[in-house]
Design a protein around this motif. Structure first.
Motif, PDB file in Angstrom:
ATOM      1  N   ASN A   1       0.864  -1.196   0.000  1.00  0.00           N
ATOM      2  CA  ASN A   1       0.000   0.000   0.000  1.00  0.00           C
ATOM      3  C   ASN A   1       0.885   1.225   0.000  1.00  0.00           C
ATOM      4  N   VAL A   2       0.433   2.244  -0.686  1.00  0.00           N
ATOM      5  CA  VAL A   2       1.196   3.470  -0.727  1.00  0.00           C
ATOM      6  C   VAL A   2       0.207   4.639  -0.681  1.00  0.00           C
ATOM      7  N   THR A   3       0.563   5.691   0.069  1.00  0.00           N
ATOM      8  CA  THR A   3      -0.301   6.872   0.210  1.00  0.00           C
ATOM      9  C   THR A   3       0.407   8.066  -0.369  1.00  0.00           C
ATOM     10  N   LEU A   4      -0.314   8.766  -1.226  1.00  0.00           N
ATOM     11  CA  LEU A   4       0.203   9.997  -1.793  1.00  0.00           C
ATOM     12  C   LEU A   4      -0.326  11.133  -0.908  1.00  0.00           C
ATOM     13  N   ASP A   5       0.548  11.587   0.032  1.00  0.00           N
ATOM     14  CA  ASP A   5       0.107  12.586   1.028  1.00  0.00           C
ATOM     15  C   ASP A   5       0.183  13.982   0.455  1.00  0.00           C
ATOM     16  N   VAL A   6      -0.915  14.784   0.746  1.00  0.00           N
ATOM     17  CA  VAL A   6      -0.948  16.178   0.326  1.00  0.00           C
ATOM     18  C   VAL A   6      -1.449  17.037   1.507  1.00  0.00           C
TER      19      VAL A   6
ATOM     20  N   ILE B   1     -14.651  18.976  -0.883  1.00  0.00           N
ATOM     21  CA  ILE B   1     -13.981  19.169   0.397  1.00  0.00           C
ATOM     22  C   ILE B   1     -15.018  19.490   1.477  1.00  0.00           C
ATOM     23  N   ALA B   2     -14.780  18.872   2.624  1.00  0.00           N
ATOM     24  CA  ALA B   2     -15.618  19.068   3.815  1.00  0.00           C
ATOM     25  C   ALA B   2     -17.016  18.519   3.644  1.00  0.00           C
ATOM     26  N   SER B   3     -17.221  17.774   2.558  1.00  0.00           N
ATOM     27  CA  SER B   3     -18.550  17.197   2.344  1.00  0.00           C
ATOM     28  C   SER B   3     -18.623  15.881   3.087  1.00  0.00           C
ATOM     29  N   ALA B   4     -19.862  15.617   3.571  1.00  0.00           N
ATOM     30  CA  ALA B   4     -20.077  14.348   4.257  1.00  0.00           C
ATOM     31  C   ALA B   4     -20.329  13.217   3.270  1.00  0.00           C
ATOM     32  N   ASP B   5     -20.485  13.578   2.052  1.00  0.00           N
ATOM     33  CA  ASP B   5     -20.726  12.542   1.034  1.00  0.00           C
ATOM     34  C   ASP B   5     -19.403  11.815   0.728  1.00  0.00           C
ATOM     35  N   PRO B   6     -19.490  10.519   0.461  1.00  0.00           N
ATOM     36  CA  PRO B   6     -18.252   9.775   0.130  1.00  0.00           C
ATOM     37  C   PRO B   6     -17.745  10.183  -1.254  1.00  0.00           C
ATOM     38  N   PRO B   7     -16.438   9.996  -1.473  1.00  0.00           N
ATOM     39  CA  PRO B   7     -15.863  10.356  -2.792  1.00  0.00           C
ATOM     40  C   PRO B   7     -16.357   9.395  -3.873  1.00  0.00           C
ATOM     41  N   THR B   8     -16.280   9.876  -5.043  1.00  0.00           N
ATOM     42  CA  THR B   8     -16.659   9.055  -6.201  1.00  0.00           C
ATOM     43  C   THR B   8     -15.367   8.456  -6.796  1.00  0.00           C
ATOM     44  N   VAL B   9     -15.356   7.122  -6.839  1.00  0.00           N
ATOM     45  CA  VAL B   9     -14.144   6.403  -7.332  1.00  0.00           C
ATOM     46  C   VAL B   9     -14.474   5.789  -8.688  1.00  0.00           C
ATOM     47  N   ALA B  10     -13.467   5.838  -9.558  1.00  0.00           N
ATOM     48  CA  ALA B  10     -13.664   5.283 -10.910  1.00  0.00           C
ATOM     49  C   ALA B  10     -14.005   3.809 -10.814  1.00  0.00           C
ATOM     50  N   GLU B  11     -14.839   3.401 -11.725  1.00  0.00           N
ATOM     51  CA  GLU B  11     -15.333   2.022 -11.725  1.00  0.00           C
ATOM     52  C   GLU B  11     -14.164   1.038 -11.842  1.00  0.00           C
ATOM     53  N   GLY B  12     -14.246   0.025 -11.032  1.00  0.00           N
ATOM     54  CA  GLY B  12     -13.227  -1.018 -11.039  1.00  0.00           C
ATOM     55  C   GLY B  12     -12.072  -0.755 -10.135  1.00  0.00           C
ATOM     56  N   LYS B  13     -12.002   0.466  -9.564  1.00  0.00           N
ATOM     57  CA  LYS B  13     -10.879   0.792  -8.710  1.00  0.00           C
ATOM     58  C   LYS B  13     -11.341   1.130  -7.291  1.00  0.00           C
ATOM     59  N   GLU B  14     -12.536   0.715  -6.952  1.00  0.00           N
ATOM     60  CA  GLU B  14     -13.083   1.069  -5.649  1.00  0.00           C
ATOM     61  C   GLU B  14     -12.246   0.495  -4.514  1.00  0.00           C
TER      62      GLU B  14
ATOM     63  N   LEU C   1      -8.353   2.230  -4.568  1.00  0.00           N
ATOM     64  CA  LEU C   1      -8.110   3.641  -4.301  1.00  0.00           C
ATOM     65  C   LEU C   1      -8.949   4.085  -3.102  1.00  0.00           C
ATOM     66  N   VAL C   2      -8.272   4.664  -2.155  1.00  0.00           N
ATOM     67  CA  VAL C   2      -8.964   5.159  -0.937  1.00  0.00           C
ATOM     68  C   VAL C   2      -8.562   6.611  -0.737  1.00  0.00           C
ATOM     69  N   LEU C   3      -9.596   7.520  -0.638  1.00  0.00           N
ATOM     70  CA  LEU C   3      -9.334   8.934  -0.420  1.00  0.00           C
ATOM     71  C   LEU C   3      -9.360   9.210   1.077  1.00  0.00           C
ATOM     72  N   GLU C   4      -8.304   9.773   1.546  1.00  0.00           N
ATOM     73  CA  GLU C   4      -8.220  10.122   2.970  1.00  0.00           C
ATOM     74  C   GLU C   4      -8.980  11.430   3.217  1.00  0.00           C
TER      75      GLU C   4
END
Length: 701
Positions: free
Chosen positions: A47-52, A76-89, A92-95
């Motif tokens: 696993n690898v995290t691209l920190d920003v 940003i700051a939304s309570a809604d979950p991020p939208t991930v491209a199909e097949g990569k759910e 890919l995990v958004l922190e």
């Protein structure tokens, strides 16, 4: 944790974010910055995290791009979950702080990742990460193109292949040394390219492949086909030439890969060779001298190399050189010299005639005839690599000669006279014939032999020969000789008589003039008849008073033997030459025997010997008287006479006919019965005496 606590924590986070955006808004800009390096290497499966870090954005959209493709979108700051491209759910995990975590990455995740934040009324900010995912390098192999590089080709290449793994760096080695970039060597993609192929490129090649998480190595031996180079031919022993009977070994070699095969040819014919292309020649002969061709063949490249070897086999010509001189024409001499055979041909020269002219094997030189060449010895020098020899020849003008005349009678009864004129000359003299002043031509009665040395004349009459004068001329370029021949009738030039020791056999010899025409001889005798082989036949004391022919001899005879002579009698002999029926003058008269009368000296001897004779007769009478008295005493018994001792002679076989033995009378044996004086003694029949068979007396004179 209780639900209240969770709600409170979420509120705190939200407030912090809100405050952050408010702070950034207060400052008037949005800023996204990486936390750590922007180039990230990671081993596959981790696993690898691209920190920003995001500042100045409170509610704007946040988007992560994988290359140019958006893969995650979030407000940003939304309570809604991020939208991930199909097949990569799951990958890919958004922190919460906007960082992106990639779960159990594979090499397909290698790419550039960009995060973009947009704040309404403030602006946009982004940052890009480079993610490289590496697998462990496994099962590295090398392949060469073409499979068998050939020297002189434009290029060949080694290309590596891996079963799995990502190669960050490739390093090439040749025979343990690292290959640096040069005009001949270049690394292209997954290959090492070598330009201008040559044999020095053959060897062991290796490649080491590396990435941040490991390395791998592959090796391969590369063979470069080349050759054959220029063939090298050697002879053992190494000599400029060989003598017939020697043995020679020819070897042929050249560098090449694979090792070239060797073929020897001679005169367009392939020869058998031993291992290593060795050609063994034993007991070489002159015919084996020449050019031998060695052909080297590379079975892979089909390239050939040829080299010739010249083998000189010398053989001395057999025997010795032969010299001769011929007449080129009436005024020139052609000197010939021959020494044929051998290898190479001997060089022939006449040093006394020319310092520059020469030839091989057979050579002739034509010069003008001159007096200084008459009798001069000219030497032919014959030079050969194995020895020197020479021969001599001398040109001579015709020598003086005597014509020879031979006479015979042909089958037609004609007298054939052959005149032979042979003059010693070099070159051989040419003979011409003349009768009187006219040249003789071949015809019926006058025939010239093929070599013109003999003239044959036919005629029934002797007088025709005697009347003619013939001339023969012998000439060559150095001069001429002429002799006239005046034929004469039958004649005897000389004669002799030789008796044997006891006078019972004589040998007559005679000679005739060289130009005399003679076809035969009559041997004539005057005197008593010759003794006969038959001793029972009485011989007359006297023959005819004239000469009579006892033998006839052919014209070629020059002697004869006469047998049956009585040593106590006198004989006279002569030889009559004849040309058919024409007789010539008889030879000298030859006498053998005591003679016909007493000479003066004989009479004087008799007169002086009369007294001695009377005394001898008295003594002889006394001896006879004594003998008779003695015989009367012994006559009482019959006596047989003893056979008279035969003369010592060499006998021949009884059936052999004596050669040239003339019949003659034999004395009758004495009647011994008449010697008896008493009737009683005569009554006894005495044996008759049988004379011994006639014998042939051979006497060597």
């Amino acid at each position: 944790m209780t639900c209240f606590d969770h709600t409170r924590r979420s509120s705190e986070v939200f407030l912090c974010v809100l405050l952050s955006f408010a702070f950034q808004a207060a400052h008037g800009q949005v800023e996204v910055s990486p936390v750590g390096p922007t180039q990230v290497d990671v081993e596959a499966g981790r696993n690898v995290t691209l920190d920003v870090s995001i500042r100045g954005a409170t509610d704007g959209p946040l988007t992560w791009f994988m290359g140019d493709l958006p893969v995650v979108t979030w407000t940003i700051a939304s309570a809604d979950p991020p939208t991930v491209a199909e097949g990569k759910e799951k990958a890919l995990v958004l922190e919460q702080n906007g960082s992106l975590t990639l779960v159990e990455v594979t090499v397909t995740f290698t790419s550039n990742y960009t995060v973009t934040v947009i704040q309404s009324g403030v602006g946009t900010s982004s940052v890009t990460f480079t993610l490289r995912v590496f697998e462990s390098i496994e099962n590295v192999s090398l392949r060469v193109t073409p499979d068998l590089p050939v020297e002189g080709s434009e290029r060949f290449a080694l290309r590596y292949a891996v079963l799995r793994g990502v190669v960050e760096r490739q390093t090439w080695f040749f025979n343990g040394a690292e290959i640096k970039g040069t005009p001949r060597y270049s690394v292209e993609n997954q290959s090492l390219v070598i330009r201008g192929t040559n044999r020095s490129d053959a060897g062991r090649y290796a490649v080491i492949l590396t990435n941040p998480f490991g390395d791998a190595r592959a090796d391969r031996n590369i063979a470069v086909l080349y050759g054959p180079d220029q063939a090298m031919v050697e002879a053992h022993p190494d000599q400029a030439f060989y003598v017939a009977g020697d043995s020679v070994i020819l070897s042929c070699r050249a560098d090449g890969f694979p090792k070239p095969t060797v073929e020897w040819t001679f005169g367009g014919r392939s020869l058998s060779v031993s291992a290593g292309g060795i050609l063994n020649l034993t007991n070489v002969q002159a015919g084996q001298g020449g050019t031998y061709t060695c052909t080297l063949l590379n079975e892979e490249t089909r390239r050939r190399s040829r080299r010739n070897a010249t083998l000189n086999v010398y053989e001395k010509p057999p025997g010795s050189p032969v010299c001769s001189v011929q007449a080129a024409n009436d005024v020139s001499l052609r000197y010939d010299c021959r020494w044929l055979g051998g290898a190479p041909q001997a060089r022939l020269t006449f040093p006394a005639l020319s310092n520059t002219s020469g030839g091989g094997g057979a050579f002739n030189l034509t010069v003008d005839a001159s007096d200084n060449l008459d009798g001069k010895t000219i030497t032919c020098a014959a030079d050969h690599q194995l020895g020197r020899s020479e021969c001599d020849v001398a040109a001579r003008s015709p020598a003086n000669f005597l014509p020879a005349v031979r006479t015979e009678v042909d089958d037609g009864g004609k007298i054939a006279v052959t005149i032979q004129c042979v003059s010693a000359a070099s070159p051989k003299a040419v003979v011409s014939w003349f009768r009187g002043s006219e040249e003789v031509a071949n015809g019926t009665d006058q025939q010239i032999s093929g070599d013109a040395t003999q003239l044959r004349i036919l005629s029934f009459e002797v007088g025709r020969f005697v009347e003619q004068n013939y001339t023969c001329s012998s000439r060559n370029p150095l001069g001429s000789r002429t002799r006239a021949v005046q034929l004469t009738g039958p004649a005897i030039s000389d004669s002799s008589l030789f008796p044997n020791q006891d006078g019972s056999i004589i040998t007559l010899t005679w000679e005739v003039p060289s130009t005399s025409i003679v076809t035969g001889f009559d041997i004539q005798l005057k005197g008593p008849d010759l003794l006969s082989d038959n001793r029972n036949v009485p011989r007359a004391r006297r023959g005819s008073s004239g000469f009579r022919t006892i033998q006839q001899k052919p014209g070629s005879s020059r002697s004869t033997d006469v047998f049956g002579l009585d040593p106590d009698l006198t004989y006279r002999f002569r030889v009559i030459p004849k040309a058919r029926s024409d007789a010539g003058e008889p030879s000298e008269l030859h006498r053998i025997g005591p003679g016909d009368g007493l000479s003066g000296s004989a009479v004087a001897g008799i007169a002086a010997g009369i007294p001695c004779g009377l005394l001898f007769l008295l003594l002889l009478g006394a001896l006879v008287y004594l003998s008779v008295s003695y015989c009367r005493k012994r006559r009482r018994q019959p006596r047989y006479p003893a056979a008279r001792a035969a003369e010592k002679a060499v006998t021949s076989k009884a059936d052999m006919v004596p050669h040239n033995l003339l019949a003659g009378g034999l004395r009758s044996p004495p009647d011994y019965n008449r010697l008896q004086k008493t009737p009683s003694e005569r009554s006894v029949t005495l044996p008759s005496f049988v004379p011994p068979p006639p014998v042939r007396v051979a006497t060597t004179v």
